[in-house]
Design an enzyme around this catalytic site. Structure first.
Site, PDB file in Angstrom:
ATOM      1  N   GLU A  31       0.813  -1.217   0.000  1.00  0.00           N
ATOM      2  CA  GLU A  31       0.000   0.000   0.000  1.00  0.00           C
ATOM      3  C   GLU A  31       0.847   1.268   0.000  1.00  0.00           C
ATOM      4  O   GLU A  31       0.718   2.121   0.889  1.00  0.00           O
ATOM      5  CB  GLU A  31      -0.985  -0.039   1.180  1.00  0.00           C
ATOM      6  CG  GLU A  31      -1.886  -1.273   1.074  1.00  0.00           C
ATOM      7  CD  GLU A  31      -2.741  -1.542   2.310  1.00  0.00           C
ATOM      8  OE1 GLU A  31      -2.649  -0.773   3.275  1.00  0.00           O
ATOM      9  OE2 GLU A  31      -3.487  -2.537   2.301  1.00  0.00           O
ATOM     10  N   ASP A  34     -12.022 -10.253  -1.665  1.00  0.00           N
ATOM     11  CA  ASP A  34     -13.299 -10.473  -0.982  1.00  0.00           C
ATOM     12  C   ASP A  34     -14.319  -9.502  -1.561  1.00  0.00           C
ATOM     13  O   ASP A  34     -13.954  -8.495  -2.172  1.00  0.00           O
ATOM     14  CB  ASP A  34     -13.213 -10.400   0.557  1.00  0.00           C
ATOM     15  CG  ASP A  34     -12.538  -9.154   1.098  1.00  0.00           C
ATOM     16  OD1 ASP A  34     -12.514  -8.118   0.407  1.00  0.00           O
ATOM     17  OD2 ASP A  34     -12.027  -9.214   2.236  1.00  0.00           O
TER      18      ASP A  34
HETATM   19  O1  9MR Z   1      -7.079  -8.976   7.541  1.00  0.00           O
HETATM   20  C1  9MR Z   1      -6.167  -8.231   8.307  1.00  0.00           C
HETATM   21  C2  9MR Z   1      -6.784  -7.890   9.647  1.00  0.00           C
HETATM   22  O2  9MR Z   1      -6.968  -9.070  10.428  1.00  0.00           O
HETATM   23  C3  9MR Z   1      -5.897  -6.900  10.386  1.00  0.00           C
HETATM   24  O3  9MR Z   1      -6.561  -6.488  11.579  1.00  0.00           O
HETATM   25  C4  9MR Z   1      -5.627  -5.708   9.497  1.00  0.00           C
HETATM   26  C5  9MR Z   1      -4.745  -4.679  10.189  1.00  0.00           C
HETATM   27  O4  9MR Z   1      -4.569  -3.551   9.380  1.00  0.00           O
HETATM   28  O5  9MR Z   1      -4.996  -6.143   8.314  1.00  0.00           O
HETATM   29  C6  9MR Z   1      -5.816  -6.973   7.557  1.00  0.00           C
HETATM   30  O6  9MR Z   1      -5.180  -7.333   6.341  1.00  0.00           O
HETATM   31  C7  9MR Z   1      -4.901  -6.275   5.437  1.00  0.00           C
HETATM   32  C8  9MR Z   1      -3.700  -6.675   4.625  1.00  0.00           C
HETATM   33  O7  9MR Z   1      -2.641  -7.003   5.484  1.00  0.00           O
HETATM   34  C9  9MR Z   1      -3.292  -5.581   3.677  1.00  0.00           C
HETATM   35  N1  9MR Z   1      -4.400  -5.200   2.819  1.00  0.00           N
HETATM   36  C10 9MR Z   1      -5.629  -4.882   3.509  1.00  0.00           C
HETATM   37  C11 9MR Z   1      -6.023  -6.037   4.425  1.00  0.00           C
HETATM   38  C12 9MR Z   1      -7.357  -5.758   5.057  1.00  0.00           C
HETATM   39  O8  9MR Z   1      -7.247  -4.656   5.914  1.00  0.00           O
END
Ligand code: 9MR
Length: 351
Positions: free
Chosen positions: A158, A266
């Site tokens: 990101e 998703d």
């Molecule tokens: O799915 C992940 C969630 O359990 C965490 O709390 C979160 C923290 O920012 O990150 C989520 O995964 C992210 C991924 O690492 C990067 N792209 C966005 C995903 C969804 O937020």
């Protein structure tokens, strides 16, 4: 029984079977892993460590339906190195061992990001040399430990602001400038020369100014000979809003010589979640997998969670749910049928 009666019975049994049996059983032509392998794409899923250790049904969904895994959180900085030099390998080891035991590919996720950084990094007030040292130690430790066992890494996660075209004003950018991206990629390449190295981003799956900015960044890195091998298009979609130019957009990145993949798919549905919405979601999943199959350098599609009970969506988007191919009771949803049908159709070579 007369022939006509037999026909009626067969018809009724077939109809009932069609209605009652979940997704894959309705689709002839092979298992999901078999079809994915046959068409040369990975079908992946993001996993959490605890259910992987404790829940046999969770494990079975993974091994029966997918050919690749991503650690949803376990390989992130805050978990791997919560204090400087204090590495915790328990979560990543579980994921890597499971993948090897079940012959699954692995996507490493993630190295340089603005979230899930421990306080000692985020608030460490390092100057450029200090932060560079921290970056090298972390990447070398993590990639070095699993060298040759993790197929690809989301090195840069990101890098752009949520919307618009600016590079994200994160710790790495503020301290090291734009060059942090190339530095991170070179450092990862030295630590595991065989790993495929990615930039992973959201909101860039279809065309638009953010996708254009990513394209400019990727073009420059490729032209400079930086070891960038692929782009992960995350694919966190809202039901009804899946872009229709996925193929066109992925192809221009592929034309740079990069692999592309849908890395965190998703499709969240605004509540109430109706049968109509689930049926339409089936088509959305089908379209995304078809898009990957229609780009020869698309190496896979990964969904972001094993079941709706494990999805990040309800917590992060209150009022949305049901984003994944399995429901909260481990039952396959129409979305899984959509994936299966797309794989049943296979690749179209139109490039
Ligand atoms: O799915 C992940 C969630 O359990 C965490 O709390 C979160 C923290 O920012 O990150 C989520 O995964 C992210 C991924 O690492 C990067 N792209 C966005 C995903 C969804 O937020």
């Amino acid at each position: 029984m007369s022939a006509a009666a037999v026909c009626v019975v067969v018809f009724v049994v077939a109809a009932v079977t069609t209605l009652v049996l979940p997704g894959p059983a309705r689709i002839p032509g092979g298992t999901l892993p078999g079809l994915a392998d046959a068409h040369g794409i990975k079908l992946g899923v993001a996993v959490a460590v605890d259910p992987l250790r404790e829940d046999p049904a969770y494990r079975e969904i993974v091994t029966d339906h997918y050919t690749s895994m991503t650690a949803e959180n376990a390989m992130k900085w805050v978990h791997v190195q919560p204090e400087r030099y204090a590495f915790d390998w328990s979560g990543p080891d579980t994921v890597v061992d499971f993948a090897e035991d079940h012959d699954l590919d692995l996507r490493g996720h993630t190295l340089l990001w603005h979230n899930q950084q421990p306080a000692w990094v985020a608030e460490g007030h390092y100057d450029a040399d200090g932060l560079r040292a921290v970056m090298r130690e972390h990447i070398q430790a993590l990639l070095g430990r699993y060298e040759g066992r993790i197929d690809s890494w989301d090195v840069i996660n990101e890098p752009f602001e949520d919307t618009g075209t600016d590079l994200r004003d994160n710790l790495w950018y503020r301290t090291l400038g734009e060059g942090y991206i190339a530095e991170g990629l070179w450092t990862a390449h030295e630590a595991d020369p065989e790993a495929r190295l990615y930039i992973n981003e959201f909101g860039v799956e279809g065309g638009g100014e953010k996708a254009d900015a990513l394209y400019e960044l990727a073009s420059g890195l490729v032209a400079d000979g930086v070891p960038l091998h692929g782009i992960g298009f995350q694919g966190h979609f809202v039901h009804g809003d899946v872009p229709d130019d996925l193929v066109e957009n992925m192809r221009r990145f592929a034309d740079l010589g990069l692999d592309v993949e849908i890395s965190e798919l998703d499709v969240r549905i605004p509540e109430p979640v109706t049968d109509e919405a689930l049926a339409a979601q089936e088509d959305e999943y089908r379209r995304v997998v078809e898009a990957c199959l229609d780009v020869s350098r698309c190496v896979g599609v990964s969904v972001w969670g094993v079941t709706d009970a494990h999805s990040w969506v309800p917590e992060w988007f209150p009022g949305h749910d049901a984003a994944l191919p399995f429901d909260g009771d481990d039952r396959p949803k129409p979305a899984l049928t959509g994936i299966h049908e797309a794989l049943g159709r296979g690749r179209r070579s139109a490039e």
